[in-house]
Design a protein around this motif. Structure first.
Motif, mmCIF file in Angstrom:
data_model
loop_
_atom_site.group_PDB
_atom_site.id
_atom_site.type_symbol
_atom_site.label_atom_id
_atom_site.label_comp_id
_atom_site.label_asym_id
_atom_site.label_seq_id
_atom_site.Cartn_x
_atom_site.Cartn_y
_atom_site.Cartn_z
ATOM 1 N N UNK A 28 39.997 42.699 35.957
ATOM 2 C CA UNK A 28 40.177 43.589 34.678
ATOM 3 C C UNK A 28 41.253 43.153 33.603
ATOM 4 N N UNK A 29 42.295 42.388 34.364
ATOM 5 C CA UNK A 29 43.037 41.714 33.262
ATOM 6 C C UNK A 29 42.474 40.549 32.575
ATOM 7 N N UNK A 30 41.305 40.018 33.219
ATOM 8 C CA UNK A 30 40.683 38.886 32.786
ATOM 9 C C UNK A 30 39.951 39.301 31.626
ATOM 10 N N UNK A 31 39.201 40.559 31.898
ATOM 11 C CA UNK A 31 38.346 41.307 30.805
ATOM 12 C C UNK A 31 39.129 41.402 29.493
ATOM 13 N N UNK A 32 40.334 42.060 29.786
ATOM 14 C CA UNK A 32 41.278 42.392 28.745
ATOM 15 C C UNK A 32 41.751 41.099 27.873
ATOM 16 N N UNK A 33 41.941 40.204 28.680
ATOM 17 C CA UNK A 33 42.317 38.629 27.856
ATOM 18 C C UNK A 33 41.170 37.971 27.145
ATOM 19 N N UNK A 34 40.084 38.274 27.828
ATOM 20 C CA UNK A 34 38.870 37.674 27.018
ATOM 21 C C UNK A 34 38.664 38.623 25.686
ATOM 22 N N UNK A 35 38.832 40.040 25.754
ATOM 23 C CA UNK A 35 38.493 40.966 24.538
ATOM 24 C C UNK A 35 39.681 40.649 23.659
ATOM 25 N N UNK A 36 40.987 40.349 24.094
ATOM 26 C CA UNK A 36 42.067 40.130 23.042
ATOM 27 C C UNK A 36 41.933 38.839 22.312
ATOM 28 N N UNK A 37 41.806 37.908 23.256
ATOM 29 C CA UNK A 37 41.837 36.355 22.568
ATOM 30 C C UNK A 37 40.758 35.627 22.398
ATOM 31 N N UNK A 38 39.713 36.247 23.247
ATOM 32 C CA UNK A 38 38.387 35.260 22.994
ATOM 33 C C UNK A 38 37.019 36.282 22.514
ATOM 34 N N UNK A 39 37.349 37.031 21.635
ATOM 35 C CA UNK A 39 36.413 38.024 21.137
ATOM 36 C C UNK A 39 34.951 37.607 21.014
ATOM 37 N N UNK A 40 34.748 36.408 20.596
ATOM 38 C CA UNK A 40 33.548 35.757 20.232
ATOM 39 C C UNK A 40 32.988 35.260 21.494
ATOM 40 N N UNK A 41 33.557 35.012 22.520
ATOM 41 C CA UNK A 41 32.853 34.475 23.784
ATOM 42 C C UNK A 41 32.635 35.661 25.121
ATOM 43 N N UNK A 42 31.229 35.679 25.438
ATOM 44 C CA UNK A 42 30.894 36.539 26.618
ATOM 45 C C UNK A 42 31.791 36.289 27.846
ATOM 46 N N UNK A 43 32.371 37.062 28.373
ATOM 47 C CA UNK A 43 33.292 36.913 29.683
ATOM 48 C C UNK A 43 32.181 36.750 30.953
ATOM 49 N N UNK A 44 32.829 36.049 31.741
ATOM 50 C CA UNK A 44 32.160 35.929 33.274
ATOM 51 C C UNK A 44 31.752 36.906 33.763
ATOM 52 N N UNK A 45 30.464 37.281 34.433
ATOM 53 C CA UNK A 45 30.225 38.487 35.376
ATOM 54 C C UNK A 45 31.318 38.285 36.509
#
Length: 66
Positions: A28-45
């Motif tokens: 969950x923290x990883x997903x929040x980080x990705x949304x906040x700092x890398x919104x153009x990249x798709x997060x890992x499953x």
């Protein structure tokens, strides 16, 4: 004496700590980080995230005997 809500909260903290020890990081923290700092990249499953964390944790050859 602890209230029921305090006991439940302590249980949640313990569960999160166990997950972090097993996985190495909270998804969950990883997903929040990705949304906040890398919104153009798709997060890992979750599965890919779990594998990546396991490989990072156990592939290090330094400080291990085997």
């Amino acid at each position: 004496m602890s209230t029921a809500s305090e006991v439940l909260q302590a249980g949640r903290y313990m569960a999160r700590g166990v997950r972090q020890q097993l996985i190495g990081a909270d998804y969950g923290a990883y997903l929040a980080h990705m949304a906040r700092t890398h919104p153009d990249q798709e997060p890992l499953s979750y599965e890919a995230f779990f594998r990546e964390r396991q490989e990072a944790r156990y592939s290090s050859r330094t400080g291990r005997c085997c």
